[in-house]
Motif scaffolding. Structure first.
Motif, PDB file in Angstrom:
ATOM      1  N   ASP A   9       0.818  -1.196   0.000  1.00  0.00           N
ATOM      2  CA  ASP A   9       0.000   0.000   0.000  1.00  0.00           C
ATOM      3  C   ASP A   9       0.862   1.260   0.000  1.00  0.00           C
ATOM      4  O   ASP A   9       1.879   1.331   0.673  1.00  0.00           O
ATOM      5  CB  ASP A   9      -0.879  -0.035   1.245  1.00  0.00           C
ATOM      6  N   ASP A  11      -0.659   4.568   0.384  1.00  0.00           N
ATOM      7  CA  ASP A  11      -1.695   5.569   0.590  1.00  0.00           C
ATOM      8  C   ASP A  11      -1.110   6.971   0.722  1.00  0.00           C
ATOM      9  O   ASP A  11      -1.742   7.952   0.345  1.00  0.00           O
ATOM     10  CB  ASP A  11      -2.505   5.234   1.850  1.00  0.00           C
ATOM     11  N   GLY A  12       0.113   7.067   1.280  1.00  0.00           N
ATOM     12  CA  GLY A  12       0.719   8.380   1.448  1.00  0.00           C
ATOM     13  C   GLY A  12       0.896   9.094   0.130  1.00  0.00           C
ATOM     14  O   GLY A  12       0.560  10.281   0.000  1.00  0.00           O
ATOM     15  N   VAL A  14      -0.646   8.317  -2.781  1.00  0.00           N
ATOM     16  CA  VAL A  14      -1.955   8.498  -3.399  1.00  0.00           C
ATOM     17  C   VAL A  14      -2.675   9.703  -2.791  1.00  0.00           C
ATOM     18  O   VAL A  14      -3.326  10.481  -3.493  1.00  0.00           O
ATOM     19  CB  VAL A  14      -2.805   7.221  -3.237  1.00  0.00           C
ATOM     20  N   GLU A  15      -2.520   9.883  -1.486  1.00  0.00           N
ATOM     21  CA  GLU A  15      -3.132  11.037  -0.837  1.00  0.00           C
ATOM     22  C   GLU A  15      -2.548  12.341  -1.349  1.00  0.00           C
ATOM     23  O   GLU A  15      -3.268  13.320  -1.576  1.00  0.00           O
ATOM     24  CB  GLU A  15      -2.943  10.931   0.678  1.00  0.00           C
ATOM     25  N   VAL A  16      -1.236  12.365  -1.544  1.00  0.00           N
ATOM     26  CA  VAL A  16      -0.577  13.563  -2.076  1.00  0.00           C
ATOM     27  C   VAL A  16      -1.124  13.902  -3.465  1.00  0.00           C
ATOM     28  O   VAL A  16      -1.308  15.069  -3.818  1.00  0.00           O
ATOM     29  CB  VAL A  16       0.954  13.357  -2.137  1.00  0.00           C
ATOM     30  N   ALA A  18      -4.073  13.134  -4.742  1.00  0.00           N
ATOM     31  CA  ALA A  18      -5.534  13.174  -4.836  1.00  0.00           C
ATOM     32  C   ALA A  18      -5.994  14.421  -5.577  1.00  0.00           C
ATOM     33  O   ALA A  18      -5.537  15.539  -5.314  1.00  0.00           O
ATOM     34  CB  ALA A  18      -6.141  13.142  -3.440  1.00  0.00           C
ATOM     35  N   ARG A  68       2.927  19.375  -7.405  1.00  0.00           N
ATOM     36  CA  ARG A  68       2.268  18.766  -6.253  1.00  0.00           C
ATOM     37  C   ARG A  68       3.278  17.986  -5.407  1.00  0.00           C
ATOM     38  O   ARG A  68       3.246  18.056  -4.166  1.00  0.00           O
ATOM     39  CB  ARG A  68       1.149  17.844  -6.732  1.00  0.00           C
TER      40      ARG A  68
END
Length: 428
Positions: A9, A11-12, A14-16, A18, A68
């Motif tokens: 995973d 997620d870190g 993917v969150e950045v 988003a 980003r």
């Protein structure tokens, strides 16, 4: 081009990302084996590789994507001779791990990215974003990676290729690239091999054929990219030297604070080349100067000058230089020291190259005494106090609590090294 396999995973990241358009996760969480073990007194390779996240970006959205990442604390490192690959790194202090995002804006393969396609916008448009490429693109991009980057040795991708070949749609733009070089019959035969339950992952024969056909069909483009990559890699060291973006960090502190252990573990887990030096003032040979009057001091001066020159060379190559102890130890004046001793210490403390940061390992005298029986708790507490006083008066010096577990200390020191390092790379 990197593979499209996904393992853990992220997620870190993917969150950045988003809310951003025009990107597709190709590979995440794949941690390569260590390149090299740390070598005390020398340079290390990338002994602890970062968790690697590969992202394909539509060229039309590349600027927004890079902005980003930078806004989220990622720092770009040069990637000379690697096509459109751009590498971004961030250290995660809480976990003590590194995150690397490999951003690419074209689907290309080979050591010089010489086998280039125009597939990127289509692959991104058909993709599922963080879930990866559409199944047909997943199959063919992964297959081309194995054939052109790995020369037909599918290895850990063997099972995934078989699953995709049996379940994914057989057509698409990426298949057309292969079919244009191997022909319809050759492409169907290749799919048949992948679908065979006994497929062993060896496609070396097909890889050789495909590379030869691609080179013949697109010779000017292939040769131009190879030459360009060779030139970029040859220019990488001079370009780094001109930018002068190496970083020097000294780790100092009282006896028993764990300086040598911290330097060794930080060097072993840092994902960029690191040079380490033992820079203690009162140990080690001073060579032929030992028998001369004042020879010990002269020998230490010569040793520091030589070490400083070697440091300059490492910094010119963009490396991180870590010092286990430093000439600043000589600035810790002791009560009752003679004028000669104070002069000697003053000279030794000022001739060495100034590091960008000095980390002082701090712990109570009782803790230091429990680790090292060389001095009494009172003496060690006095050393601690003098280091703290020195740190309080000098910019770029900071204290790290060394009474905690070793891994917590390593994380904090790594964070300081990284902060000093990436500030140098961010500088204009």
């Amino acid at each position: 081009m990197t593979s499209t396999s996904r393992s853990v995973d992220t997620d870190g990241v993917v969150e950045v990302l988003a809310g951003l358009l025009g990107w597709c996760l190709l590979r995440d969480g794949d941690v390569p084996a260590a390149d090299a073990a740390p070598a005390a007194g020398g340079t290390t390779g990338s002994a602890a590789e970062p968790v690697d996240v590969d992202v394909l970006v539509d060229p039309a959205h590349l600027d927004a994507f890079v902005a980003r990442l930078r806004g989220a604390g990622f720092v770009e490192r040069p990637a000379w001779g690697r096509g459109t690959h751009r590498f971004f790194f961030r250290f995660e202090p809480a976990a003590g791990t590194w995150l690397k995002v490999d951003v690419l804006s074209e689907v290309a393969f080979g050591a010089a990215q010489e086998f280039v396609t125009d597939l990127a916008p289509g692959v991104v448009a058909r993709s599922r974003g963080a879930a990866g490429p559409a199944p047909a693109d997943d199959l063919w991009v992964l297959l081309l990676h194995c054939l052109l980057d790995r020369r037909g040795r599918c290895g850990r991708h063997t099972a995934r290729l078989g699953d995709l070949a049996r379940t994914a749609p057989a057509g698409g733009d990426a298949r057309a690239v292969v079919e244009g070089l191997l022909g319809p019959a050759g492409t169907d035969a290749l799919l048949g091999r992948l679908r065979d339950p006994g497929f062993d992952g060896d496609l070396a024969d097909v890889a050789g054929t495909l590379r030869a056909a691609w080179t013949t069909a697109r010779r000017p483009s292939v040769l131009a990219r190879r030459v360009r990559a060779l030139g970029a890699r040859a220019a990488s060291k001079p370009a780094t030297a001109l930018r002068r973006r190496g970083t020097a960090v000294a780790v100092v502190g009282p006896d028993g604070a764990g300086k040598s252990s911290v330097v060794a573990t930080v060097a072993a887990t840092y994902p960029f080349p690191v040079a380490t030096f033992y820079a203690g003032q009162y140990q080690g040979s001073v060579g032929p100067f030992a028998k001369l009057p004042g020879g010990h001091t002269l020998g230490l001066l010569v040793r520091q000058v030589v070490m400083s020159l070697r440091t300059v060379l490492h910094l010119a190559r963009g490396r991180v230089v870590l010092f286990d102890r430093y000439a600043y130890d000589s600035r810790l004046s002791r009560p009752g020291a003679s004028a000669k001793s104070r002069l000697r210490r003053a000279v030794l403390g000022r001739v060495a190259l100034r590091p960008q940061r000095v980390v002082v390992l701090d712990a109570p005298g009782e803790v230091l005494h429990a680790r090292s029986q060389e001095h009494s708790p009172e003496i060690l507490e006095d050393q601690r106090r003098r280091y703290a006083e020195l740190a309080a008066t000098r910019p770029g010096w900071l204290l790290v609590d060394a009474s905690r577990p070793a891994d917590a200390v390593r994380r904090d020191v790594t964070a300081q090294v990284w902060d000093a390092h990436h500030r140098r790379w961010r500088a204009p």
